[in-house]
Design a protein around this motif. Structure first.
Motif, PDB file in Angstrom:
ATOM      1  N   ALA A 343       2.579  -9.844  -7.758  1.00 57.82           N
ATOM      2  CA  ALA A 343       1.379  -9.187  -8.294  1.00 57.82           C
ATOM      3  C   ALA A 343       0.106  -9.804  -7.737  1.00 57.82           C
ATOM      4  CB  ALA A 343       1.389  -9.268  -9.823  1.00 57.82           C
ATOM      5  N   ARG A 344       0.102 -11.106  -7.527  1.00 62.99           N
ATOM      6  CA  ARG A 344      -1.130 -11.750  -7.073  1.00 62.99           C
ATOM      7  C   ARG A 344      -1.512 -11.329  -5.662  1.00 62.99           C
ATOM      8  NH1 ARG A 344      -0.009 -18.068  -6.890  1.00 62.99           N
ATOM      9  NH2 ARG A 344      -2.243 -18.068  -6.382  1.00 62.99           N
ATOM     10  N   TRP A 345      -0.548 -10.817  -4.901  1.00 58.95           N
ATOM     11  CA  TRP A 345      -0.839 -10.337  -3.544  1.00 58.95           C
ATOM     12  C   TRP A 345      -0.804  -8.814  -3.467  1.00 58.95           C
ATOM     13  CZ3 TRP A 345      -3.162 -14.140  -1.655  1.00 58.95           C
ATOM     14  CH2 TRP A 345      -2.716 -15.449  -1.822  1.00 58.95           C
ATOM     15  N   GLY A 346      -0.904  -8.159  -4.608  1.00 51.81           N
ATOM     16  CA  GLY A 346      -1.064  -6.717  -4.633  1.00 51.81           C
ATOM     17  C   GLY A 346       0.200  -5.909  -4.720  1.00 51.81           C
ATOM     18  N   GLU A 347       1.359  -6.547  -4.752  1.00 54.45           N
ATOM     19  CA  GLU A 347       2.624  -5.817  -4.790  1.00 54.45           C
ATOM     20  C   GLU A 347       3.023  -5.535  -6.234  1.00 54.45           C
ATOM     21  OE1 GLU A 347       4.580  -7.486  -0.659  1.00 54.45           O
ATOM     22  OE2 GLU A 347       4.955  -8.606  -2.507  1.00 54.45           O
ATOM     23  N   THR A 348       2.231  -4.727  -6.919  1.00 54.21           N
ATOM     24  CA  THR A 348       2.462  -4.503  -8.342  1.00 54.21           C
ATOM     25  C   THR A 348       3.701  -3.658  -8.600  1.00 54.21           C
ATOM     26  OG1 THR A 348       0.924  -2.646  -8.283  1.00 54.21           O
ATOM     27  CG2 THR A 348       0.034  -4.779  -8.943  1.00 54.21           C
ATOM     28  N   ASP A 349       4.001  -2.700  -7.736  1.00 52.16           N
ATOM     29  CA  ASP A 349       5.229  -1.931  -7.914  1.00 52.16           C
ATOM     30  C   ASP A 349       6.450  -2.833  -7.768  1.00 52.16           C
ATOM     31  OD1 ASP A 349       3.938   0.455  -8.411  1.00 52.16           O
ATOM     32  OD2 ASP A 349       4.032   1.147  -6.340  1.00 52.16           O
ATOM     33  N   VAL A 421       3.196   3.384  -8.955  1.00 53.74           N
ATOM     34  CA  VAL A 421       1.797   3.775  -9.109  1.00 53.74           C
ATOM     35  C   VAL A 421       0.975   3.548  -7.847  1.00 53.74           C
ATOM     36  CG1 VAL A 421       1.760   3.481 -11.598  1.00 53.74           C
ATOM     37  CG2 VAL A 421       1.299   1.508 -10.137  1.00 53.74           C
ATOM     38  N   SER A 422       1.567   2.963  -6.825  1.00 56.64           N
ATOM     39  CA  SER A 422       0.855   2.765  -5.560  1.00 56.64           C
ATOM     40  C   SER A 422       1.548   3.571  -4.465  1.00 56.64           C
ATOM     41  CB  SER A 422       0.819   1.283  -5.170  1.00 56.64           C
ATOM     42  OG  SER A 422      -0.057   0.571  -6.006  1.00 56.64           O
ATOM     43  N   PRO A 423       0.961   4.675  -4.039  1.00 54.40           N
ATOM     44  CA  PRO A 423       1.592   5.474  -2.981  1.00 54.40           C
ATOM     45  C   PRO A 423       1.593   4.726  -1.659  1.00 54.40           C
ATOM     46  CG  PRO A 423      -0.631   6.262  -3.428  1.00 54.40           C
ATOM     47  CD  PRO A 423      -0.331   5.225  -4.474  1.00 54.40           C
ATOM     48  N   VAL A 599       1.324   0.344   7.847  1.00 57.19           N
ATOM     49  CA  VAL A 599       0.591  -0.404   6.828  1.00 57.19           C
ATOM     50  C   VAL A 599       0.348   0.460   5.584  1.00 57.19           C
ATOM     51  CG1 VAL A 599      -0.571  -1.945   8.442  1.00 57.19           C
ATOM     52  CG2 VAL A 599      -1.596   0.278   7.903  1.00 57.19           C
ATOM     53  N   SER A 600       0.102  -0.198   4.471  1.00 57.30           N
ATOM     54  CA  SER A 600      -0.266   0.435   3.207  1.00 57.30           C
ATOM     55  C   SER A 600      -1.262  -0.448   2.487  1.00 57.30           C
ATOM     56  CB  SER A 600       0.956   0.632   2.299  1.00 57.30           C
ATOM     57  OG  SER A 600       1.791   1.668   2.740  1.00 57.30           O
ATOM     58  N   LEU A 601      -2.085   0.180   1.684  1.00 52.52           N
ATOM     59  CA  LEU A 601      -2.939  -0.560   0.757  1.00 52.52           C
ATOM     60  C   LEU A 601      -2.519  -0.213  -0.664  1.00 52.52           C
ATOM     61  CD1 LEU A 601      -6.499  -0.286   2.341  1.00 52.52           C
ATOM     62  CD2 LEU A 601      -5.060  -2.320   2.164  1.00 52.52           C
ATOM     63  N   PRO A 602      -2.410  -1.197  -1.559  1.00 48.54           N
ATOM     64  CA  PRO A 602      -1.887  -0.963  -2.907  1.00 48.54           C
ATOM     65  C   PRO A 602      -2.961  -0.410  -3.850  1.00 48.54           C
ATOM     66  CG  PRO A 602      -2.350  -3.294  -2.621  1.00 48.54           C
ATOM     67  CD  PRO A 602      -2.655  -2.632  -1.309  1.00 48.54           C
ATOM     68  N   THR A 607      -7.351  -1.061  -7.847  1.00 45.83           N
ATOM     69  CA  THR A 607      -8.145  -0.391  -8.878  1.00 45.83           C
ATOM     70  C   THR A 607      -7.944  -0.975 -10.261  1.00 45.83           C
ATOM     71  OG1 THR A 607      -6.406   1.273  -9.153  1.00 45.83           O
ATOM     72  CG2 THR A 607      -8.197   1.783  -7.616  1.00 45.83           C
ATOM     73  N   GLU A 608      -6.725  -1.458 -10.558  1.00 45.74           N
ATOM     74  CA  GLU A 608      -6.426  -1.929 -11.913  1.00 45.74           C
ATOM     75  C   GLU A 608      -5.971  -3.386 -11.981  1.00 45.74           C
ATOM     76  OE1 GLU A 608      -7.086   0.035 -14.349  1.00 45.74           O
ATOM     77  OE2 GLU A 608      -7.380   1.871 -13.190  1.00 45.74           O
TER      78      GLU A 608
END
Length: 650
Positions: A343-349, A421-423, A599-602, A607-608
């Motif tokens: 989560a701290r690096w944006g990989e919330t899914d 929630v992150s496409p 590449v992808s951006l979460p 946003t949350e």
């Protein structure tokens, strides 16, 4: 165990004799022989009957003639069993029968009092509350300043009149009950609840309390099996009757469902067994409301009027500093640690899938816990748990019940897996809204570099250490920066890539822009994108620059219909193809970049969620011959923030 019949009775037919007999027996069985009572209590105790003789048909007919109205069905059938009632709940000592019932006609001046608070903006409901007292039928005879009335204008399809109760000491509007039988059932629950709260509560035992307590135990098992909906129903009824444990267990379900109003875990947060899990949850919610003083938190954790000390003080401090770390033991604890890192690096899914896979291994701290609610206090993991994911958590067997089948089949009604929630990709940026109308953004994608290394690679202003993870609104609250610098959030952008994202850049100025891609590409490739919508008379913007091993390979800037380009741009990224004839297609350009570099951006993390941040060096080239730049800067951060960068640069 089946659900108790303690409060059934829907529809016009209702078994008054059975219901009132049970109530009377339980009242008599719980009464202390030395307890001071009211007139008539001794007689009621000897008879084990809180009522009176039935009202004769003649008395009922005479009452209806006096009122000029036929009585509503459930009140009429009540009178056929007993002509009045003692101890309706804890504060109505005597309900009137045929002799005492009368039109209220605002004898107490309540209508006039309610009207004093009305103004020109009063709602129809508020006006009706004031008018109620002129038309209502008064049922109360003796009470602790509690008014009980029936409204002949609030009638359901069965002819039932709504009952309203109001007491000045409750500081709340009149409470509505759909029918007289509903009011009496509520008073029965109130009788049970008040008895359960007494010091002699262990002596208050009867068939109803035994059935409800069995349901509490069954509800906890249901909740652990994943049937939280049935557990919620059983616990709600048991809580209304004041049964021990019911509120503590129910509040855990309610909290995960997002209903935290009046939820305090029933005093469980003060229990040394559970405080490590529940105190941080209460503290986190309190800290989110900056306008609150600490008295409300003290009250919820049982510290009033004392000052906060020990675990409660620590929990509130960690909540405000956002330093709490949820750290359960065992295999689930290991998964929590891994999920926090994701989560701290944006990989919330990915973090959610890590938690969900390990959830069957979760074990409660004691018999009064049914879910890992401590996740909601962790500033990194709480944003991961969306409303849908919280329901999936509740619907997942756990706590030693992982091999069981949820009651109701393979899955409960809301056990469907929560969608990610992150496409994938970048195209979502073209239609997002990040906390306001401004939709400009810029970002750097760096290959072969971990996110934690980005300050040194891209170039940080001042200290190269990352700031502690923060939400976007917290970053925005820290103040402004020169237009050529960026407060960027960092994370992972797919296999082998990291990102630095600025969600709120100031206007792009092409003549002085220097892409940070060159400096960032020392170890591989780097991609810079800057996009902004058309606003304030300026055309829409889309810039792309790509560098590799310290050299810019190609770049393009599209502003309205004007296109500037350099280098050998691949066909898939050719601006003439993506923005042909002035047709603006930002989403297509972003999709092409995502496909070209993998590449992808979460979205959810940006946003949350909460991400590490740092302030980059200038995005503006140095002044050329004869040029002078004057760049103003405002210090970001606060005196309490030791990580705030240094002062103005020129």
């Amino acid at each position: 165990m089946t659900e108790t019949n303690a409060s059934t009775g829907a529809g016009p037919e209702f078994g008054w004799r059975e219901f009132l007999t049970r109530w009377s027996e339980e009242w008599a069985g719980a009464r202390d022989p030395g307890e001071e009572g009211l007139d008539g209590d001794e007689e009621a105790l000897r008879a084990r009957w809180l009522g009176f003789a039935p009202a004769t048909p003649e008395r009922i007919a005479a009452l209806e003639e006096r009122l000029g109205r036929r009585l509503p069905p459930s009140y009429r059938s009540f009178l056929e069993v007993t002509d009045g009632w003692r101890h309706a709940g804890g504060f109505v000592y005597l309900l009137g029968g045929t002799e005492h019932v009368r039109w209220h006609r605002d004898e107490a001046g309540l209508g006039e009092m309610f009207r004093e608070y009305l103004d020109e903006d009063a709602s129809p409901e508020e006006i009706d509350e004031a008018d109620l007292w002129d038309r209502a039928l008064d049922l109360g005879v003796e009470s602790d300043a509690v008014y009980v009335v029936m409204d002949p204008q609030d009638v359901d399809e069965h002819g039932e009149w709504a009952v309203y109760t109001w007491a000045p000491w409750r500081a709340s509007p009149p409470e509505r009950h759909g029918a007289f039988r509903d009011f009496m059932q509520e008073m029965y629950r109130e009788f049970h609840s008040l008895r359960a709260d007494r010091d002699d509560a262990p002596q208050f035992a009867n068939a109803t309390t035994e059935a409800l307590d069995a349901n509490v135990s069954e509800a906890r098992r249901d909740a652990l099996r994943g049937d939280y909906e049935r557990a919620e129903r059983l616990l709600t009824e048991a809580r209304e009757f004041g049964r021990p444990r019911a509120k503590a267990l129910l509040d855990q379900i309610k909290w995960l469902l997002g209903d935290t109003y009046l939820a305090d875990f029933g005093g469980l947060a003060a229990d040394p067994v559970y405080e490590q899990e529940l105190l941080p949850v209460l503290a986190a919610e309190h800290a989110e409301e900056s306008w609150r003083d600490d008295d409300s938190f003290k009250f919820r954790v049982g510290a009033v009027p004392a000052e906060l000390t020990g675990p409660a003080e620590q929990a509130l401090r960690q909540a405000r500093e956002r330093t709490f770390v949820y750290a359960p033991e065992g295999p689930f604890g290991a998964a929590v640690r891994a999920a926090r890192e994701q989560a701290r690096w944006g990989e919330t899914d990915a973090a959610w899938h890590t938690l969900l896979a390990a959830l069957p291994e979760w074990r409660p701290l004691g018999p009064d816990q049914l879910a890992p609610v401590g996740l909601l206090a962790d500033p990194l993991l709480a944003p991961v748990l969306t409303a849908e994911r919280r329901r999936e958590l509740l619907a997942t067997p756990r706590g030693g019940e992982a091999t069981g089948t949820p009651r109701g089949g393979e899955a409960t009604g809301t056990a469907c897996p929560a969608a990610d929630v992150s496409p994938d990709g970048l195209a979502w940026l073209a239609d997002r809204e990040l906390d306001g109308p401004r939709q400009a953004y810029r970002f750097v994608l760096v290959e072969g570099v971990e996110a934690r290394e980005l300050p040194a690679v891209i170039g940080a202003k001042g200290d190269t250490a990352l700031r502690a993870p923060m939400a976007r609104w917290e970053a925005d609250a820290r103040g402004s920066l020169p237009y050529d610098e960026a407060l960027v959030a960092v994370g992972r952008a797919g296999p082998g890539w990291s990102f630095a994202f600025d969600a709120d850049p100031l206007p792009f100025h092409a003549p002085r822009f220097a892409s940070p891609a060159v400096a960032a590409s020392r170890n591989g490739r780097a991609v810079v994108v800057w996009a902004a919508p058309a606003e304030h008379g300026q055309p829409a913007l889309f810039h792309l620059s790509v560098a590799e091993r310290g050299e810019e390979r190609y770049a393009c800037t599209v502003q309205g219909t004007a296109v500037e380009r350099s280098g050998d741009i691949p066909e898939a990224l050719d601006p003439e193809r993506l923005f042909r004839q002035g047709r603006w297609d930002e989403a297509a350009a972003l999709a092409a970049i995502a496909a070209a570099f993998g590449v992808s951006l979460p979205r959810h993390a940006l946003t949350e969620g909460r991400l590490h941040t740092f302030v980059t060096r200038s995005w503006t080239r140095p002044p050329g011959p004869g040029e002078t730049y004057l760049v103003a800067s405002v210090r970001i951060g606060t005196p309490e923030d030791p990580q705030a960068p240094d002062g103005p640069d020129a």
